[in-house]
Motif scaffolding. Structure first.
Motif, PDB file in Angstrom:
ATOM      1  N   ASN A  34       0.882  -1.429  -0.003  1.00  0.00           N
ATOM      2  CA  ASN A  34       0.050  -0.005   0.203  1.00  0.00           C
ATOM      3  C   ASN A  34       1.024   1.253   0.014  1.00  0.00           C
ATOM      4  O   ASN A  34       0.365   2.436   0.497  1.00  0.00           O
ATOM      5  N   GLY A  35       2.190   1.293  -0.305  1.00  0.00           N
ATOM      6  CA  GLY A  35       3.083   2.284  -0.478  1.00  0.00           C
ATOM      7  C   GLY A  35       3.767   2.620   0.995  1.00  0.00           C
ATOM      8  O   GLY A  35       4.522   3.538   0.999  1.00  0.00           O
ATOM      9  N   ASN A  36       3.383   2.055   2.028  1.00  0.00           N
ATOM     10  CA  ASN A  36       4.206   1.994   3.200  1.00  0.00           C
ATOM     11  C   ASN A  36       5.047   1.050   3.635  1.00  0.00           C
ATOM     12  O   ASN A  36       5.006  -0.108   3.256  1.00  0.00           O
ATOM     13  N   HIS A  37       6.282   1.554   4.149  1.00  0.00           N
ATOM     14  CA  HIS A  37       7.264   0.584   4.283  1.00  0.00           C
ATOM     15  C   HIS A  37       7.243  -0.074   5.823  1.00  0.00           C
ATOM     16  O   HIS A  37       7.770  -1.262   5.299  1.00  0.00           O
ATOM     17  N   THR A  38       6.640   0.194   6.581  1.00  0.00           N
ATOM     18  CA  THR A  38       6.041  -0.513   7.845  1.00  0.00           C
ATOM     19  C   THR A  38       4.758   0.096   8.119  1.00  0.00           C
ATOM     20  O   THR A  38       4.247   1.070   7.700  1.00  0.00           O
ATOM     21  N   ASP A  39       4.144  -0.809   9.288  1.00  0.00           N
ATOM     22  CA  ASP A  39       2.976  -0.286   9.736  1.00  0.00           C
ATOM     23  C   ASP A  39       3.440   0.749  10.906  1.00  0.00           C
ATOM     24  O   ASP A  39       4.311   1.334  11.017  1.00  0.00           O
ATOM     25  N   ILE A  40       2.330   1.066  11.504  1.00  0.00           N
ATOM     26  CA  ILE A  40       2.475   2.220  12.666  1.00  0.00           C
ATOM     27  C   ILE A  40       3.461   1.945  13.911  1.00  0.00           C
ATOM     28  O   ILE A  40       3.861   2.456  14.449  1.00  0.00           O
ATOM     29  N   ASN A  41       3.366   0.538  13.959  1.00  0.00           N
ATOM     30  CA  ASN A  41       4.448   0.059  14.832  1.00  0.00           C
ATOM     31  C   ASN A  41       5.616  -0.502  14.504  1.00  0.00           C
ATOM     32  O   ASN A  41       6.696  -0.926  15.207  1.00  0.00           O
ATOM     33  N   GLY A  42       6.260  -0.157  13.342  1.00  0.00           N
ATOM     34  CA  GLY A  42       7.397  -0.585  12.687  1.00  0.00           C
ATOM     35  C   GLY A  42       7.477  -1.879  12.015  1.00  0.00           C
ATOM     36  O   GLY A  42       8.435  -2.312  12.011  1.00  0.00           O
ATOM     37  N   ASP A  43       6.349  -2.710  12.224  1.00  0.00           N
ATOM     38  CA  ASP A  43       6.371  -4.104  11.806  1.00  0.00           C
ATOM     39  C   ASP A  43       5.741  -4.221  10.301  1.00  0.00           C
ATOM     40  O   ASP A  43       5.627  -3.052   9.416  1.00  0.00           O
ATOM     41  N   ILE A  44       6.538  -5.286   9.915  1.00  0.00           N
ATOM     42  CA  ILE A  44       5.964  -5.643   8.371  1.00  0.00           C
ATOM     43  C   ILE A  44       5.095  -6.954   8.277  1.00  0.00           C
ATOM     44  O   ILE A  44       5.505  -8.257   8.204  1.00  0.00           O
ATOM     45  N   PRO A  45       3.742  -6.626   8.544  1.00  0.00           N
ATOM     46  CA  PRO A  45       2.857  -7.881   8.799  1.00  0.00           C
ATOM     47  C   PRO A  45       2.350  -8.717   7.633  1.00  0.00           C
ATOM     48  O   PRO A  45       2.483  -7.941   6.682  1.00  0.00           O
ATOM     49  N   ASP A  46       2.086  -9.885   7.990  1.00  0.00           N
ATOM     50  CA  ASP A  46       1.449 -10.687   6.649  1.00  0.00           C
ATOM     51  C   ASP A  46       0.106 -10.635   6.742  1.00  0.00           C
ATOM     52  O   ASP A  46      -0.276  -9.635   7.578  1.00  0.00           O
ATOM     53  N   GLY A  47      -0.740 -11.324   6.175  1.00  0.00           N
ATOM     54  CA  GLY A  47      -2.189 -11.133   5.970  1.00  0.00           C
ATOM     55  C   GLY A  47      -2.902 -11.169   4.787  1.00  0.00           C
ATOM     56  O   GLY A  47      -1.995 -11.330   3.699  1.00  0.00           O
ATOM     57  N   ASP A  48      -3.796 -10.514   4.646  1.00  0.00           N
ATOM     58  CA  ASP A  48      -4.738 -10.444   3.312  1.00  0.00           C
ATOM     59  C   ASP A  48      -3.889  -9.581   2.423  1.00  0.00           C
ATOM     60  O   ASP A  48      -3.320  -8.237   3.082  1.00  0.00           O
ATOM     61  N   LEU A  49      -4.017  -9.488   1.125  1.00  0.00           N
ATOM     62  CA  LEU A  49      -3.509  -8.428   0.263  1.00  0.00           C
ATOM     63  C   LEU A  49      -3.429  -6.866   0.597  1.00  0.00           C
ATOM     64  O   LEU A  49      -2.714  -6.332   0.329  1.00  0.00           O
ATOM     65  N   LYS A  50      -4.784  -6.776   0.956  1.00  0.00           N
ATOM     66  CA  LYS A  50      -5.224  -5.365   1.186  1.00  0.00           C
ATOM     67  C   LYS A  50      -4.323  -4.952   2.386  1.00  0.00           C
ATOM     68  O   LYS A  50      -4.199  -3.693   2.191  1.00  0.00           O
ATOM     69  N   ASN A  51      -4.158  -5.594   3.422  1.00  0.00           N
ATOM     70  CA  ASN A  51      -3.407  -4.999   4.478  1.00  0.00           C
ATOM     71  C   ASN A  51      -2.163  -5.296   4.707  1.00  0.00           C
ATOM     72  O   ASN A  51      -1.258  -4.730   5.540  1.00  0.00           O
ATOM     73  N   ALA A  52      -1.578  -6.506   3.978  1.00  0.00           N
ATOM     74  CA  ALA A  52      -0.211  -6.891   4.243  1.00  0.00           C
ATOM     75  C   ALA A  52       0.851  -5.836   3.841  1.00  0.00           C
ATOM     76  O   ALA A  52       0.691  -4.984   2.691  1.00  0.00           O
ATOM     77  N   ILE A  53       2.073  -5.614   4.596  1.00  0.00           N
ATOM     78  CA  ILE A  53       3.054  -4.576   4.046  1.00  0.00           C
ATOM     79  C   ILE A  53       4.117  -5.208   3.094  1.00  0.00           C
ATOM     80  O   ILE A  53       4.580  -6.357   3.425  1.00  0.00           O
ATOM     81  N   ILE A  54       4.365  -4.659   2.052  1.00  0.00           N
ATOM     82  CA  ILE A  54       5.624  -4.983   1.004  1.00  0.00           C
ATOM     83  C   ILE A  54       6.451  -3.983   1.441  1.00  0.00           C
ATOM     84  O   ILE A  54       6.466  -2.746   1.027  1.00  0.00           O
TER      85      ILE A  54
END
Length: 712
Positions: A408-428
């Motif tokens: 989604n254009g973000n390097h990490t989530d708000i916690n600095g993590d790179i979560p797995d999960g569904d395509l809409k929410n997973a961080i690349i």
């Protein structure tokens, strides 16, 4: 014979193979004392020594800007080496294949240059030289648009009217009638005939049917004066042709003032008019019979190539327009027959079958042909590198669209993590390499981890080591280069692992402080060819080509290549290709000599140019799929189409714009947005993979996303 790198006569270093045929080969060499480039023409001794010596004797006498010059001849047990001028440019037959035909202004300019060269040959003392083999294949168009004649294999000295040719020689369709008979004798008018046929081919895209056929029947935009000149050149009777090349050039120089008053021409024009009337009667009859040609024309669809064009300012490119009929046949349409309208003439205009970029911006070119319309989009950019003045001349395939597939254009989530999960929410986060598993799932290396992507989810695979580049064999085994680590002996260890059924196996290990595996690929037996890069000093780098048997784990170094080689691929026939960003080129391994030969691009020109005479900016990833080679060239995904012989038939662009993309530009990262391929902006594309349906997936390291390119 010589090998690449060998030095002839102590001063000519063989650098690469330029071409080869039945009688010999042509190499590029460098004078190691002066540093300048020359061509070395090697001829096997078994092929007509007398003919070769005649060519050498002729070339030694030449000193003209449009003719090659021989400087040295070397002989060994196998053959002769002629060191002659290296003409940097493109054979005219290849340009003609790309353009199909040329406008009259361009052809006249080349014709004048060729006339100058032939006039020089025909004026040689004590005996004039008759070239006898004029054709597009023997003309090189240099980078500054100069026409140079090459290959003097059948040229002869003219020693009088009573001297017959010793052999029948010439190229069918281009050769004059007197060349193809045992009793014939060639003179300067022979070259005039072949030049006329060549000019006919360049203007119409076709060879003459017979001498009475007007060029206006191919293209009504050709001037009557040019029609008259060419038809006079190709008269079967020598006495009816131009009697000297200077007479021909005089008419070319004064073509607008040329008055056509010959009785023969008036008769021919009447015949053409009569034939037109007859054709009209036939057409009416066909209408009556219900197979109307008018109906066929109305049902025809116009096809334009390219549909989308990206240029830098002051660049130009020819347009091809064809009529496609319902029965599958086609017919060319000259751009001059089309009324063109530009949405912004300050950006792009059409003139003489070519698009000219006049200023920066975007313009839609709309064409009107009878009751049909067609459209071309032109993007005019600044040079990709303003310091080096890198030109852009790309023809895009319009039927590709780009959308975000994962991330989604973000390097990490708000916690600095790179979560797995569904395509809409997973961080690349930092996608590096990408490959397809046989079941259709995607495998990506991201932050040195293997991540599996199926239709709906992203899942990280637990490994014993960090992964850098991952590839999948045909049987589904995952192979990846692992991150170098220091062992107990303080050695840096690097290599390749296999991963299958949850088990990691180190199948290749090596040590080296400044070594890294840059890329690897599989042959048809799932064995690996890998590129092993070593940084030796600030002035020296080397890339080793290593073969790895995946079953026995045995390996061997096949070649050591100077410099940095970025990518490797093998096609279905196990032809091996590599790409080099620093050389702006793609190379193919010659299976006979086991040397890499330049296949596409130019080592001296860093450009974005499509077409047969292609140029590359920074080809960092290359992959062979079917009869195509796909290249990730900096920020642009491009495609080389290959013919049945494995040669380049065309080069086109699929997606991505050249030049830098602002790093704060996250516009359009949403999965809901879709763009035409030519509008897509890739920040830092690193790798790509192609599925069985032809969809292309591109990893974008600084965009934190995986793009999907699909055909509409």
């Amino acid at each position: 014979m010589v090998d690449i790198g060998e030095i002839l006569k102590g001063k000519y270093k063989i650098e690469k193979l330029l071409g080869q045929g039945a009688t010999g080969k042509v190499y590029l060499c460098r004078n190691i004392e002066l540093g300048n480039l020359w061509a070395v023409k090697y001829i096997y001794k078994k092929h007509t020594k007398i003919k070769l010596l005649a060519e050498i004797d002729i070339l030694k006498k030449l000193n003209h800007v449009s003719l090659p010059k021989i400087i040295d001849v070397i002989e060994d047990d196998s053959g002769f080496y002629m060191v002659e001028s290296y003409i940097e440019g493109t054979p005219l037959d290849k340009l003609l294949k790309d353009a199909e035909s040329f406008d009259e202004e361009t052809v006249i300019e080349w014709a004048k240059q060729l006339c100058d060269a032939l006039s020089y040959l025909h004026s040689m003392k004590p005996f004039p030289i008759i070239y006898r083999d004029m054709k597009p294949q023997n003309i090189i168009i240099t980078t500054d648009n100069k026409a140079v004649i090459v290959d003097f294999g059948i040229a002869r000295e003219y020693k009088g009217q009573n001297t017959k040719d010793t052999i029948i020689a010439g190229t069918p369709y281009y050769a004059a009638p007197e060349q193809l008979t045992a009793e014939g004798a060639t003179d300067n008018r022979t070259d005039i005939y072949s030049l006329g046929v060549t000019l006919h081919h360049l203007l119409t895209g076709a060879l003459p049917k017979f001498e009475e056929t007007s060029l206006l029947e191919y293209d009504k935009n050709i001037s009557p004066q040019m029609d008259y000149i060419i038809l006079k050149c190709i008269k079967k009777n020598l006495s009816e042709r131009y009697q000297s090349i200077d007479e021909l050039k005089k008419d070319l120089n004064n073509i607008k003032l040329l008055k056509i008053n010959s009785f023969e021409l008036r008769i021919r024009n009447r015949l053409i008019i009569s034939a037109s009337i007859l054709m009209s009667i036939i057409s009416l009859s066909m209408v009556y019979l219900g197979i109307s040609a008018i109906s066929k024309e109305k049902s025809a669809v116009l096809d334009i190539s390219p549909e989308v064009l990206a240029l830098s300012q002051k660049q130009e490119r020819p347009i091809k327009v064809k009529k496609k009929y319902t029965d599958g046949s086609t017919a060319p349409v000259r751009s001059n027959e089309i009324k063109w309208k530009s949405s912004n003439q300050d950006v792009a205009v059409v003139k003489n079958d070519r698009v000219y970029a006049t200023g920066e911006g975007t313009a839609d070119l709309e064409g009107f042909y009878e009751d049909k319309r067609l459209k071309m989009t032109v993007l005019v950019n600044k040079a990709a590198d303003e310091v080096k003045h890198v030109d852009i001349n790309l023809k895009y395939l319009r039927n590709y669209q780009v959308s975000s597939f994962a991330g989604n254009g973000n390097h990490t989530d708000i916690n600095g993590d790179i979560p797995d999960g569904d395509l809409k929410n997973a961080i690349i986060s930092d996608p590096c390499s990408i490959s397809f598993i046989p079941n259709g799932d995607l495998l990506v290396t991201d932050q040195r981890k293997l991540r599996l992507i199926n239709k709906n989810t992203v899942k990280t695979i637990d490994l014993e080591t960090n992964a850098e580049i991952a590839r999948i064999s045909s049987n589904g085994t995952i192979y990846f280069s692992f991150e170098p680590y220091e062992n107990e002996n303080q050695e840096m260890i690097y290599g390749i692992c296999s991963y299958k059924n949850g088990i990691t196996d180190f199948i290749y290990k090596n040590s080296g402080t400044l070594k890294v595996i840059e890329d690897f690929a599989f042959d048809s037996h799932d064995n690996i060819y890998l590129l092993e890069h070593e940084f030796i000093s600030t002035d020296e780098e080397v890339t080793s080509l290593v073969y790895l048997n995946t079953k026995t784990k045995e390996h061997k170094i096949l070649k050591e290549l100077p410099g940095f080689i970025d990518s490797i691929t093998l096609d279905v026939y196990d032809n091996l290709f590599i790409s080099s960003k620093e050389n702006y080129s793609i190379y193919k391994l010659d299976k006979t000599s086991q040397n890499f030969m330049l296949f596409a691009g130019n080592e001296k020109e860093q450009q974005f140019v499509d077409g047969i005479n292609c140029r590359f900016f920074a080809p960092k990833r290359i992959k062979a799929v079917g009869n195509n080679l796909y290249i990730l060239d900096k920020n642009v995904l491009r495609r080389i189409s290959l013919d049945s012989n494995g040669d380049i038939s065309d080069v086109e662009s699929i997606a991505g714009q050249p030049g830098k993309v602002p790093q704060n530009n996250n516009t359009g990262i949403s999965q809901h947005n879709t763009y035409p391929g030519y509008y897509a902006l890739f920040k830092d594309p690193s790798d790509f993979a192609i599925d069985k349906q032809g969809n292309i997936f591109v990893t974008d390291k600084k965009g934190y996303v995986i793009w999907k390119i699909s055909s509409m």
